[in-house]
Write a protein that holds these residues in place. Structure first.
Motif, PDB file in Angstrom:
ATOM      1  N   THR A   8       0.948  -1.311   0.432  1.00 50.79           N
ATOM      2  CA  THR A   8       0.546  -0.041   0.250  1.00 50.79           C
ATOM      3  C   THR A   8       0.814   1.331   0.054  1.00 50.79           C
ATOM      4  OG1 THR A   8      -2.175  -1.232   1.090  1.00 50.79           O
ATOM      5  CG2 THR A   8      -1.798   1.204   1.107  1.00 50.79           C
ATOM      6  N   PRO A   9       0.703   1.716  -1.188  1.00 45.89           N
ATOM      7  CA  PRO A   9       1.616   3.487  -1.484  1.00 45.89           C
ATOM      8  C   PRO A   9       1.585   4.632  -0.326  1.00 45.89           C
ATOM      9  CG  PRO A   9      -0.184   3.238  -3.088  1.00 45.89           C
ATOM     10  CD  PRO A   9       0.263   1.751  -2.464  1.00 45.89           C
ATOM     11  N   TRP A  10       2.169   5.137  -0.218  1.00 45.42           N
ATOM     12  CA  TRP A  10       1.978   6.379   0.593  1.00 45.42           C
ATOM     13  C   TRP A  10       2.586   7.385   0.859  1.00 45.42           C
ATOM     14  CZ3 TRP A  10      -2.714   7.551   2.515  1.00 45.42           C
ATOM     15  CH2 TRP A  10      -3.495   8.335   3.308  1.00 45.42           C
ATOM     16  N   GLN A  11       2.664   8.476   0.351  1.00 44.23           N
ATOM     17  CA  GLN A  11       4.361   9.760   0.503  1.00 44.23           C
ATOM     18  C   GLN A  11       4.166  10.345   1.869  1.00 44.23           C
ATOM     19  OE1 GLN A  11       2.933  12.946  -2.042  1.00 44.23           O
ATOM     20  NE2 GLN A  11       4.720  14.120  -2.460  1.00 44.23           N
ATOM     21  N   GLY A  12       5.356  10.077   2.466  1.00 45.73           N
ATOM     22  CA  GLY A  12       5.798  10.457   3.696  1.00 45.73           C
ATOM     23  C   GLY A  12       6.299  12.473   2.943  1.00 45.73           C
ATOM     24  N   THR A  13       6.631  12.940   3.752  1.00 43.52           N
ATOM     25  CA  THR A  13       6.577  13.613   3.793  1.00 43.52           C
ATOM     26  C   THR A  13       7.350  14.999   4.634  1.00 43.52           C
ATOM     27  OG1 THR A  13       4.973  14.886   5.933  1.00 43.52           O
ATOM     28  CG2 THR A  13       4.494  15.176   3.431  1.00 43.52           C
ATOM     29  N   GLU A  14       8.669  13.619   5.618  1.00 40.41           N
ATOM     30  CA  GLU A  14       9.534  14.382   6.579  1.00 40.41           C
ATOM     31  C   GLU A  14      10.722  13.466   5.907  1.00 40.41           C
ATOM     32  OE1 GLU A  14      10.091  17.041   8.389  1.00 40.41           O
ATOM     33  OE2 GLU A  14       7.544  17.632   7.736  1.00 40.41           O
ATOM     34  N   PRO A  15      12.183  14.212   6.261  1.00 36.32           N
ATOM     35  CA  PRO A  15      12.655  15.517   5.412  1.00 36.32           C
ATOM     36  C   PRO A  15      11.837  15.949   4.352  1.00 36.32           C
ATOM     37  CG  PRO A  15      14.418  14.394   4.869  1.00 36.32           C
ATOM     38  CD  PRO A  15      12.818  13.263   5.411  1.00 36.32           C
TER      39      PRO A  15
END
Length: 122
Positions: free
Chosen positions: A51-58
């Protein structure tokens, strides 16, 4: 995005690991007598690791939701990680319901065929 060559190398290694463990799971699953159970175990595994997801940090990056949730849990907290995991959990529930319905249909079909076999023979 993070260094692109490192990112793609890690993604390739992760993909090979997913395929390798799926093959192990498939080989072990052959010993389970009930097909819908094998389908369900495979579905849960694929939901967890793909299941894909977009992380934001860093910086913005794409990764499996379970990995993004783990890092969000350490950085942001429990609520943020649960928000990331929600699509994965929804996919698990929907897939489980589909597998249950297909299992029931297959069972009813096999019972109907077993019931018709003595009539044709007699």
């Amino acid at each position: 995005m993070i260094y692109q060559d490192v990112y793609w190398t890690a993604a390739a290694a992760y993909g090979l690991g997913v395929i390798g463990f799926w093959l192990v799971l498939w080989r072990i699953g052959r010993f389970l007598p009930w097909r819908p159970l094998r389908w369900w175990i495979t579905w849960i595994y694929l939901c967890i690791v793909l299941t894909p997801w977009q992380g934001t940090e860093p910086e913005p990056y794409y990764a499996p939701a379970i990995i993004v949730a783990a890092f969000d849990f350490m950085d942001v907290g429990l609520q943020a990680s649960l928000n990331v995991l929600m699509p994965m959990l929804q996919a698990m529930v929907v897939g489980t319901l589909v597998i249950v319905v297909v299992g029931i249909v297959l069972r009813l079909r096999s019972m109907k065929q077993a019931d018709e076999a003595p009539r044709e023979a007699g």
